[in-house]
Structure formats: structure tokens, C-alpha cells
Design a protein around this motif. Structure first.
Motif, PDB file in Angstrom:
ATOM      1  N   LEU A  26      40.817  18.270 -46.584  1.00 21.20           N
ATOM      2  CA  LEU A  26      39.227  18.516 -46.413  1.00 21.20           C
ATOM      3  C   LEU A  26      38.715  17.257 -46.383  1.00 21.20           C
ATOM      4  N   GLY A  30      33.477  19.264 -46.035  1.00 20.71           N
ATOM      5  CA  GLY A  30      34.213  20.258 -46.391  1.00 20.71           C
ATOM      6  C   GLY A  30      34.094  20.791 -47.940  1.00 20.71           C
ATOM      7  N   ILE A  33      31.006  21.838 -48.952  1.00 22.31           N
ATOM      8  CA  ILE A  33      30.649  23.256 -48.776  1.00 22.31           C
ATOM      9  C   ILE A  33      31.290  23.990 -49.623  1.00 22.31           C
ATOM     10  N   VAL A  34      32.775  23.835 -50.034  1.00 23.45           N
ATOM     11  CA  VAL A  34      33.334  24.660 -50.883  1.00 23.45           C
ATOM     12  C   VAL A  34      32.688  24.683 -52.141  1.00 23.45           C
ATOM     13  N   ILE A  37      29.660  27.149 -52.097  1.00 29.67           N
ATOM     14  CA  ILE A  37      30.345  28.536 -51.745  1.00 29.67           C
ATOM     15  C   ILE A  37      30.910  29.011 -53.117  1.00 29.67           C
ATOM     16  N   SER A  38      31.678  27.852 -53.995  1.00 31.23           N
ATOM     17  CA  SER A  38      32.363  28.418 -55.145  1.00 31.23           C
ATOM     18  C   SER A  38      31.207  28.966 -56.090  1.00 31.23           C
ATOM     19  N   LEU A  49      39.021  24.674 -54.815  1.00 32.38           N
ATOM     20  CA  LEU A  49      39.275  23.347 -53.978  1.00 32.38           C
ATOM     21  C   LEU A  49      40.990  23.540 -53.995  1.00 32.38           C
ATOM     22  N   VAL A  52      42.308  26.097 -51.793  1.00 34.93           N
ATOM     23  CA  VAL A  52      41.991  25.667 -50.152  1.00 34.93           C
ATOM     24  C   VAL A  52      43.402  24.629 -49.845  1.00 34.93           C
ATOM     25  N   ALA A 119      40.843  24.574 -43.302  1.00 31.26           N
ATOM     26  CA  ALA A 119      39.876  25.157 -44.300  1.00 31.26           C
ATOM     27  C   ALA A 119      40.014  26.578 -44.481  1.00 31.26           C
ATOM     28  N   SER A 120      39.405  27.347 -45.645  1.00 28.59           N
ATOM     29  CA  SER A 120      39.510  28.525 -46.037  1.00 28.59           C
ATOM     30  C   SER A 120      38.194  29.136 -45.508  1.00 28.59           C
ATOM     31  N   MET A 123      35.035  28.750 -47.687  1.00 28.75           N
ATOM     32  CA  MET A 123      34.000  27.593 -47.563  1.00 28.75           C
ATOM     33  C   MET A 123      32.833  28.411 -46.758  1.00 28.75           C
ATOM     34  N   PHE A 126      31.052  26.124 -41.016  1.00 32.30           N
ATOM     35  CA  PHE A 126      30.876  24.826 -41.386  1.00 32.30           C
ATOM     36  C   PHE A 126      30.827  24.158 -39.932  1.00 32.30           C
TER      37      PHE A 126
END
Length: 285
Positions: A26, A30, A33-34, A37-38, A49, A52, A119-120, A123, A126
Motif C-alpha cells: 500500500l 492507502g 485510508i486503512v 476505515i479500521s 493493515l 491487507v 488493496a482490500s 479500505m 480511494f
């Protein structure tokens, strides 16, 4: 929202159903963003992370992607919103003697590979400046409604327009301050930091888009604006932190508080002028 009135963009790639090999890692954007979102889902950012970065799948590594199914309402909605961002920003750029290079929007499920790395869907949506593409797993909208109590078609349009706002930042150079600070190893997050200012400007740009789109189509219905404002408020850093941690930590802000996100979206929506969105020079956010 009468979104059917908009021209549908052809710049939509439908990669849903394709499995993608993890790899490349990432980017810093990224990772940020993770983390956000977490917090939204009450998870440990380090654990997310790790998931991902460690995920591996059997790959369909064929190039290209399918055009959206014209009978699929979800993809047609996305194409309509993206098409309207293209038309609005094209006119705004032309008014300043510039050409708007439209981004591509990629629909995916579960995982995706971009120029910014693999990416998952965890996230969330994005934008990757490396390939000038917006990436969205549409299940995010279901999660947004279920976990935040927000949602609605105009709220979803706001999310797409926010990511397109990051594209506008990239092509106009307003994202350079953040990128330069990253390269220099300077701190960029925290309340009032560069990362928050970047995100609030994208909110303001989403409002600018909404202003001109409404003038063009008169497509908003009762409650639509309230949906978008409620969603902007629900994804403020303070709301997400309170939900996940039970306490607000301004030093860990990355996107701005609920009040700030609403304020800057309103600024763009009420005035429709990109110059009103200079969050980097604003003394008060």
C-alpha cells in the motif's frame, strides 16, 4: 435524486468478480485510508493493515475490464454520477483556460490491484494518483448505511464526488503540499494538519460539483442534501473515534471533524466556486 438525468460516463471499468493477486504493498495514502476505515469498524489498524498486505489469492491476471452491464442499476448510477463530475469539472476547467483530464472509476469486489498497490475493500473508496483512477467496492455503501445510519443516493454521489475531488487536487497541484511534506518526513495528520486540509478540500470540491450539477439538472429531491450532510457528519474523525475508542483524539485526525466536513461541503455547495475551497490557506477549518 433523479440521477437518470445525467449523461453516463464511459470511463467505468467493472472488475467485479475478478480475483486479484496481492502485491506491491500500500502507498501512504492507502495506509491512511486503512487506518480511518479500521476506526470506523472498530478494528485494530495494525491488524487490518496486516490482513491487507498478507492476503494472497489465485489470480485472474488478464488485462482490461468489462464495461458495466446496462441493466445493472448500481453500475448505471455510478456511471451517471461520474459522467456528471466529468461535465461539471470540464466546464470549470475550461473557464480557466485548462483541459480537464477525466479519471476512470473502477468497480471491484473484495480486492483490487492499482498503481498504488493491492488493496482490500476494507479500505473503502480511494483515489490512486499513480493511474488516475477511483476505486470503489459498492458494498461500502451498504456498510455506510448499516453502520452509520447514513446513505441514500445523494450521499453515495457525495462519496464518489469526494474521491473525484482528490483527482482534481492531483491535476491542479493542490495535493503537492501534502506529497512534499510526506517526502520530507514531516508530520501531516492531526487536527489542522495537511492531511485533514486535503480531505476537507475534497469535501468542498464535492460540494462545488453538487452545486453545478443541481443547477444543470434540478435533480435533487426533498431530503437529499440532508442525507449528504448527515453522511459527511457521520464520517468525521471525532464521530468515528468516539464510536470505536470511546474518546476523541484530535492528534490522530486524518479527515476532519464532523463539523468541519459539513462546513466545507456546504461552502462548496452554496457558492459553487473552487477558489472558496482553499483549505490549505484557511486559518480556521
Amino acid at each position: 435524486m433523479k440521477w437518470e438525468r445525467a449523461r453516463k460516463s464511459r470511463n467505468v471499468e467493472d472488475r467485479r468478480g475478478r480475483r486479484v493477486a496481492a502485491g506491491g504493498g500500500l502507498g501512504l495514502g492507502g495506509i491512511a485510508i486503512v487506518v480511518v476505515i479500521s476506526l470506523l469498524f472498530g478494528q485494530n489498524p495494525l491488524e487490518l493493515l496486516g490482513l491487507v498486505s498478507e492476503t494472497r489469492t489465485t489470480v485472474d491476471d488478464s488485462p482490461g475490464a468489462s464495461a458495466p452491464d446496462p441493466t445493472d442499476e448500481d453500475s448505471q448510477f455510478v456511471a451517471a454520477i461520474l459522467g456528471e463530475t466529468e461535465d461539471v469539472w470540464r466546464v470549470l476547467f475550461e473557464s480557466r483556460g485548462a483541459i480537464y483530464p477525466a479519471p476512470t472509476l473502477v468497480l471491484f469486489t473484495g480486492q483490487v490491484r492499482s498503481a498504488c498497490g493491492s488493496a482490500s475493500s476494507a479500505m473503502g473508496p480511494f483515489y490512486c494518483p499513480g493511474d488516475r483512477k477511483v476505486y470503489i467496492d459498492l458494498s461500502f455503501f451498504d456498510e455506510m448505511e448499516r453502520r452509520l445510519g447514513g446513505g441514500g443516493d445523494f450521499a453515495e454521489a457525495y462519496v464518489i464526488a469526494h474521491e473525484v475531488g482528490h483527482h482534481v487536487q492531483g491535476v491542479t497541484g493542490s495535493a503537492d503540499a501534502v506529497n512534499d511534506a510526506r517526502r520530507a518526513g514531516r508530520e501531516i495528520d492531526g487536527d489542522g494538519g495537511l492531511l485533514v486540509r486535503q480531505e476537507l478540500q475534497a469535501d468542498c470540491y464535492a460540494g462545488v460539483w453538487a452545486h453545478h450539477a443541481q443547477n444543470r439538472h434540478q435533480w435533487l429531491e426533498a431530503g437529499d442534501v440532508e442525507e449528504a450532510l448527515a453522511t459527511a457528519s457521520a464520517i468525521g474523525d471525532d464521530r468515528l473515534q468516539r464510536q470505536s475508542r470511546g474518546v476523541v483524539v484530535p492528534d490522530a485526525f486524518t479527515h476532519g471533524s464532523a463539523r468541519q466536513r459539513v462546513r466545507w461541503f456546504r461552502t462548496g455547495f452554496e457558492h459553487g466556486e473552487p477558489t472558496r475551497c482553499d483549505t490549505f490557506e484557511a486559518t480556521a477549518l
